[in-house]
Design an enzyme around this catalytic site. Structure first.
Site, PDB file in Angstrom:
ATOM      1  N   TRP A 149       0.817  -1.224   0.000  1.00 47.56           N
ATOM      2  CA  TRP A 149       0.000   0.000   0.000  1.00 47.56           C
ATOM      3  C   TRP A 149       0.846   1.266   0.000  1.00 47.56           C
ATOM      4  O   TRP A 149       1.819   1.374   0.759  1.00 47.56           O
ATOM      5  CB  TRP A 149      -0.877  -0.008   1.253  1.00 47.56           C
ATOM      6  CG  TRP A 149      -1.553   1.296   1.531  1.00 47.56           C
ATOM      7  CD1 TRP A 149      -1.046   2.345   2.246  1.00 47.56           C
ATOM      8  CD2 TRP A 149      -2.847   1.701   1.093  1.00 47.56           C
ATOM      9  NE1 TRP A 149      -1.955   3.370   2.277  1.00 47.56           N
ATOM     10  CE2 TRP A 149      -3.064   2.996   1.581  1.00 47.56           C
ATOM     11  CE3 TRP A 149      -3.851   1.086   0.323  1.00 47.56           C
ATOM     12  CZ2 TRP A 149      -4.251   3.707   1.346  1.00 47.56           C
ATOM     13  CZ3 TRP A 149      -5.031   1.791   0.094  1.00 47.56           C
ATOM     14  CH2 TRP A 149      -5.220   3.081   0.599  1.00 47.56           C
TER      15      TRP A 149
ATOM     16  N   GLU B   8      -6.311  18.138   5.999  1.00 49.75           N
ATOM     17  CA  GLU B   8      -5.169  17.236   5.981  1.00 49.75           C
ATOM     18  C   GLU B   8      -4.122  17.812   5.022  1.00 49.75           C
ATOM     19  O   GLU B   8      -4.457  18.544   4.087  1.00 49.75           O
ATOM     20  CB  GLU B   8      -5.591  15.849   5.486  1.00 49.75           C
ATOM     21  CG  GLU B   8      -6.636  15.187   6.384  1.00 49.75           C
ATOM     22  CD  GLU B   8      -6.916  13.747   5.989  1.00 49.75           C
ATOM     23  OE1 GLU B   8      -6.788  12.871   6.853  1.00 49.75           O
ATOM     24  OE2 GLU B   8      -7.267  13.489   4.824  1.00 49.75           O
TER      25      GLU B   8
ATOM     26  N   SER C 290       2.206  11.608   7.666  1.00 45.57           N
ATOM     27  CA  SER C 290       2.738  12.535   6.658  1.00 45.57           C
ATOM     28  C   SER C 290       3.496  13.720   7.228  1.00 45.57           C
ATOM     29  O   SER C 290       3.281  14.122   8.380  1.00 45.57           O
ATOM     30  CB  SER C 290       1.605  13.030   5.762  1.00 45.57           C
ATOM     31  OG  SER C 290       1.246  11.988   4.901  1.00 45.57           O
TER      32      SER C 290
ATOM     33  N   ARG D 297      -2.123  17.191  12.483  1.00 51.45           N
ATOM     34  CA  ARG D 297      -1.121  16.438  11.707  1.00 51.45           C
ATOM     35  C   ARG D 297      -0.680  17.135  10.422  1.00 51.45           C
ATOM     36  O   ARG D 297      -1.221  18.133  10.009  1.00 51.45           O
ATOM     37  CB  ARG D 297      -1.665  15.050  11.380  1.00 51.45           C
ATOM     38  CG  ARG D 297      -2.958  15.004  10.606  1.00 51.45           C
ATOM     39  CD  ARG D 297      -3.363  13.533  10.406  1.00 51.45           C
ATOM     40  NE  ARG D 297      -4.576  13.401   9.618  1.00 51.45           N
ATOM     41  CZ  ARG D 297      -5.791  13.327  10.130  1.00 51.45           C
ATOM     42  NH1 ARG D 297      -5.985  13.382  11.435  1.00 51.45           N
ATOM     43  NH2 ARG D 297      -6.845  13.212   9.334  1.00 51.45           N
ATOM     44  N   ASP D 298       0.350  16.530   9.826  1.00 50.98           N
ATOM     45  CA  ASP D 298       0.847  16.842   8.486  1.00 50.98           C
ATOM     46  C   ASP D 298       1.548  18.196   8.389  1.00 50.98           C
ATOM     47  O   ASP D 298       1.124  19.091   7.635  1.00 50.98           O
ATOM     48  CB  ASP D 298      -0.296  16.753   7.444  1.00 50.98           C
ATOM     49  CG  ASP D 298      -1.067  15.440   7.529  1.00 50.98           C
ATOM     50  OD1 ASP D 298      -0.511  14.469   8.054  1.00 50.98           O
ATOM     51  OD2 ASP D 298      -2.228  15.399   7.078  1.00 50.98           O
TER      52      ASP D 298
ATOM     53  N   ASN E  95       0.079   5.643   0.171  1.00 50.62           N
ATOM     54  CA  ASN E  95      -0.797   6.813   0.062  1.00 50.62           C
ATOM     55  C   ASN E  95       0.034   8.078  -0.107  1.00 50.62           C
ATOM     56  O   ASN E  95       0.751   8.196  -1.106  1.00 50.62           O
ATOM     57  CB  ASN E  95      -1.895   6.870   1.125  1.00 50.62           C
ATOM     58  CG  ASN E  95      -1.483   6.804   2.569  1.00 50.62           C
ATOM     59  OD1 ASN E  95      -0.921   5.819   3.028  1.00 50.62           O
ATOM     60  ND2 ASN E  95      -1.769   7.838   3.334  1.00 50.62           N
ATOM     61  N   ASP E  96      -0.034   9.030   0.792  1.00 50.51           N
ATOM     62  CA  ASP E  96       0.466  10.394   0.527  1.00 50.51           C
ATOM     63  C   ASP E  96       1.940  10.481   0.118  1.00 50.51           C
ATOM     64  O   ASP E  96       2.790   9.788   0.673  1.00 50.51           O
ATOM     65  CB  ASP E  96       0.371  11.259   1.793  1.00 50.51           C
ATOM     66  CG  ASP E  96      -0.953  11.189   2.488  1.00 50.51           C
ATOM     67  OD1 ASP E  96      -1.857  10.514   1.994  1.00 50.51           O
ATOM     68  OD2 ASP E  96      -1.075  11.815   3.563  1.00 50.51           O
TER      69      ASP E  96
ATOM     70  N   GLN F 179       3.949   7.540   2.140  1.00 46.67           N
ATOM     71  CA  GLN F 179       3.280   6.737   3.155  1.00 46.67           C
ATOM     72  C   GLN F 179       3.186   5.311   2.624  1.00 46.67           C
ATOM     73  O   GLN F 179       2.572   5.067   1.573  1.00 46.67           O
ATOM     74  CB  GLN F 179       1.876   7.291   3.421  1.00 46.67           C
ATOM     75  CG  GLN F 179       1.870   8.614   4.168  1.00 46.67           C
ATOM     76  CD  GLN F 179       2.181   8.418   5.639  1.00 46.67           C
ATOM     77  OE1 GLN F 179       1.349   7.995   6.417  1.00 46.67           O
ATOM     78  NE2 GLN F 179       3.412   8.728   6.021  1.00 46.67           N
TER      79      GLN F 179
ATOM     80  N   ASP G 290     -17.656  13.204   3.565  1.00 45.02           N
ATOM     81  CA  ASP G 290     -18.327  11.912   3.410  1.00 45.02           C
ATOM     82  C   ASP G 290     -18.305  11.434   1.970  1.00 45.02           C
ATOM     83  O   ASP G 290     -18.146  10.264   1.697  1.00 45.02           O
ATOM     84  CB  ASP G 290     -19.790  12.016   3.870  1.00 45.02           C
ATOM     85  CG  ASP G 290     -19.846  12.359   5.349  1.00 45.02           C
ATOM     86  OD1 ASP G 290     -18.851  12.063   6.046  1.00 45.02           O
ATOM     87  OD2 ASP G 290     -20.858  12.925   5.783  1.00 45.02           O
TER      88      ASP G 290
HETATM   89  C1  FRU Z   1      -4.020  11.894   4.252  1.00 44.66           C
HETATM   90  C2  FRU Z   1      -3.649  11.307   5.600  1.00 44.66           C
HETATM   91  C3  FRU Z   1      -2.860  12.278   6.434  1.00 44.66           C
HETATM   92  C4  FRU Z   1      -2.114  11.376   7.377  1.00 44.66           C
HETATM   93  C5  FRU Z   1      -1.797  10.202   6.487  1.00 44.66           C
HETATM   94  C6  FRU Z   1      -1.774   8.889   7.172  1.00 44.66           C
HETATM   95  O1  FRU Z   1      -4.291  10.923   3.293  1.00 44.66           O
HETATM   96  O2  FRU Z   1      -4.815  10.880   6.269  1.00 44.66           O
HETATM   97  O3  FRU Z   1      -3.657  13.245   7.084  1.00 44.66           O
HETATM   98  O4  FRU Z   1      -0.957  11.960   7.901  1.00 44.66           O
HETATM   99  O5  FRU Z   1      -2.776  10.195   5.471  1.00 44.66           O
HETATM  100  O6  FRU Z   1      -1.329   7.908   6.285  1.00 44.66           O
END
Ligand code: FRU
Length: 544
Positions: A19, A202, A84, A147-148, A21-22, A38, A237
């Site tokens: 997987w 985020e 992140s 966060r972030d 993500n960011d 991520q 949502d």
């Molecule tokens: C955005 C997020 C961030 C967080 C990360 C966790 O997609 O939710 O806010 O830091 O992904 O993987």
């Protein structure tokens, strides 16, 4: 049995497996581009507690070497996930990462990590600061709404600033922190900005753009010829969006006055109107440009992700500038992509009559870069834009590619099977609005796959262009992703497609016009794309 992987991409970044993500902490440092992401090293699904920072390096932002993970959840301040964050290169040349750790009490806290050996060209090892956590959720900040951190910038007073995404009293907020030494941070009484039109922000991003220059700007640059962009990733949502506002930032007072706010739905500025989230920019000091990465989610089912063994892509890096109008940004794939172009086909001044389509042959249609410029000979008979058609995405669903019109739909059919049982369509329609023509851009996936279980969302947006000038479209097609740029990057739409038949060499490319009025292709160039090289360090030979 070797698993067939017809949907893995050839020139979009993705990890070897599992997987993603960011995008995290992108930077250019001492001749090398760094990209972190991520990553759940255990499986092809999100697993919040397992998230690590994957790490890859490149000399050209196209070919990548995978390295060992830069950050793993190992300490009380990040034991439930290294989430992140961003990189900042300190004035003494030390690369620093600020990231969110989910701590042993499941609170989101901000941590610092420093490159262990800045003279290692690959910056393979990162040392977490013994001062961690540097920022914790107190003073009414929710423990799961903090966060972030962004790339930090320095004001004229020499103090560092960083923003952290949050939600305060139900409003999306960019909390502002300041520091003299990058270690001790204090919260400003006033956030940089907030909006009661959105919830949690985020992955905020905040950076200067030049008002009339064609170069990008480093994050701490502030002068009178500068505007600032604030981006927030908003996960509601029913949608996930990277929305932005443009405004004026006063570094003396940390006042940020926006031109048009998030609330104003008549504008609705987004980096991308398709699937594109949690993006992050960085300043590329080599090429003097600001480059953006964005996470492109899957449209395949969860079970398919697990069977394929991977999930998640990154957009191809885009350079980003303020549009001439000053009202929006424009984006364009970084020039280095052109090094992957091989076989080329060209078409000039070709009329497509109403109701016609034709195949563009001679390239690998599943792995291609296509640039086309349309001329609309007669705008007089454009259909009226009805008042109820305010939502361009809804309009693209009603007026899909097979719903004939007057001027348009015209555009490209990509990842098409030879009997057109499958195709994804990127097209325009021109309407007559109150005082000017309105151009609609759609990316219609509704017939992109004969498979039932995949998402086939249709996306759409209006483009602020004058259709009496040539109207341009560029699409990057890469097996299961289509990134489209309308009006030279004024409106971008990224989509995923999981065709059943139109995979690999079976995929075709067409141009079409299902309006009644003729359209002219003033020019079209399409290229097959070579695969980028993505490989672990030990598989590299010297010549590469
Ligand atoms: C955005 C997020 C961030 C967080 C990360 C966790 O997609 O939710 O806010 O830091 O992904 O993987």
């Amino acid at each position: 049995v070797l698993l067939q992987q017809p949907y893995r991409t050839a020139f979009h970044f993705q990890p070897p497996q599992n997987w993603m993500n960011d995008p995290n902490g992108p930077m250019y440092y001492n001749g090398v581009y760094h990209f972190f992401y991520q990553h759940n090293p255990r499986e092809a699904q999100f697993g919040s507690g397992n998230l690590s920072w994957g790490h890859a390096v490149s000399y050209n932002l196209v070919d990548w070497v995978y390295l060992e993970h830069a950050l793993n959840p190992t300490d009380p301040f990040d034991i439930n996930g290294c989430w992140s964050g961003s990189a900042t290169i300190l004035p003494d040349g030390t690369p620093a990462i600020l990231y969110t750790g989910v701590d042993s009490q499941s609170r989101e806290v901000q941590n610092l990590a420093i490159a262990k050996n800045p003279s290692d060209p690959y910056l393979r090892e990162w040392i977490k600061s013994h001062h961690n956590p540097l920022m914790v959720p107190v003073d009414g900040i929710g423990t799961r709404f903090f966060r972030d951190p962004t790339t930090a910038w320095q004001g004229p007073d020499g103090k560092w600033r960083v923003i952290i995404g949050s939600e305060i009293n139900g409003h999306g907020t960019a909390l502002l922190y300041q520091s003299d030494d990058f270690v001790t941070w204090s919260k400003s009484p006033k956030p940089l900005h907030f909006s009661d039109a959105t919830k949690m922000w985020e992955c905020p991003d905040f950076y200067p753009v030049s008002v009339n220059g064609t170069n990008g700007l480093d994050t701490s640059v502030m002068d009178t010829n500068t505007k600032h962009v604030l981006k927030a990733s908003i996960n509601m949502d029913n949608y996930m969006r990277d929305s932005y506002v443009i405004g004026t930032y006063e570094p003396e007072t940390d006042e940020f006055v926006v031109d048009v706010d998030f609330k104003d739905k008549s504008v609705d500025l987004r980096y991308d109107y398709g699937v594109f989230y949690a993006s992050k920019t960085f300043y590329d000091s080599l090429k003097r440009r600001r480059v953006m990465w964005g996470w492109v989610l899957e449209a395949d089912s969860k079970l398919d992700d697990i069977n394929k063994g991977w999930a998640g892509l990154q957009s191809f890096p885009r350079s980003i500038l303020l549009d001439e109008s000053g009202k929006q940004l424009t984006q364009w794939p970084i020039r280095e992509i052109e090094s992957l172009r091989t076989e080329e086909v060209n078409i000039q001044n070709k009329e497509i009559e109403g109701g016609a389509e034709f195949e563009i042959t001679g390239i690998t249609a599943s792995q291609a870069d296509v640039e086309v410029s349309f001329h609309i000979p007669n705008l007089d008979d454009a259909e009226l834009l009805l008042r109820e058609w305010r939502d361009p995405e809804a309009l693209c669903r009603i007026k899909n590619a097979s719903a004939g019109g007057k001027i348009g739909p015209f555009g490209l059919m990509v990842l098409a099977s030879d009997n057109l049982a499958e195709h994804a369509d990127i097209f325009f329609r021109i309407y007559k609005g109150n005082d000017k023509h309105v151009v609609l851009m759609c990316s219609d996936q509704s017939r992109s796959s004969l498979r039932e279980e995949v998402e086939k969302t249709t996306y759409g947006a209006f483009i602020d262009v004058d259709p009496s000038q040539n109207l341009s479209l560029r699409s990057l097609i890469d097996h299961s992703i289509i990134e489209s740029f309308g009006g030279r990057g004024k409106t971008c739409i990224t989509a995923r497609a999981y065709p059943k038949v139109a995979v690999g060499n079976a995929a075709r490319l067409y141009a079409f016009n299902y309006g009644t009025e003729s359209i002219v292709i003033s020019s079209l160039s399409a290229w097959s794309m070579k695969p980028a090289q993505l490989s672990p360090l030990h598989e590299r030979t010297k010549s590469q």
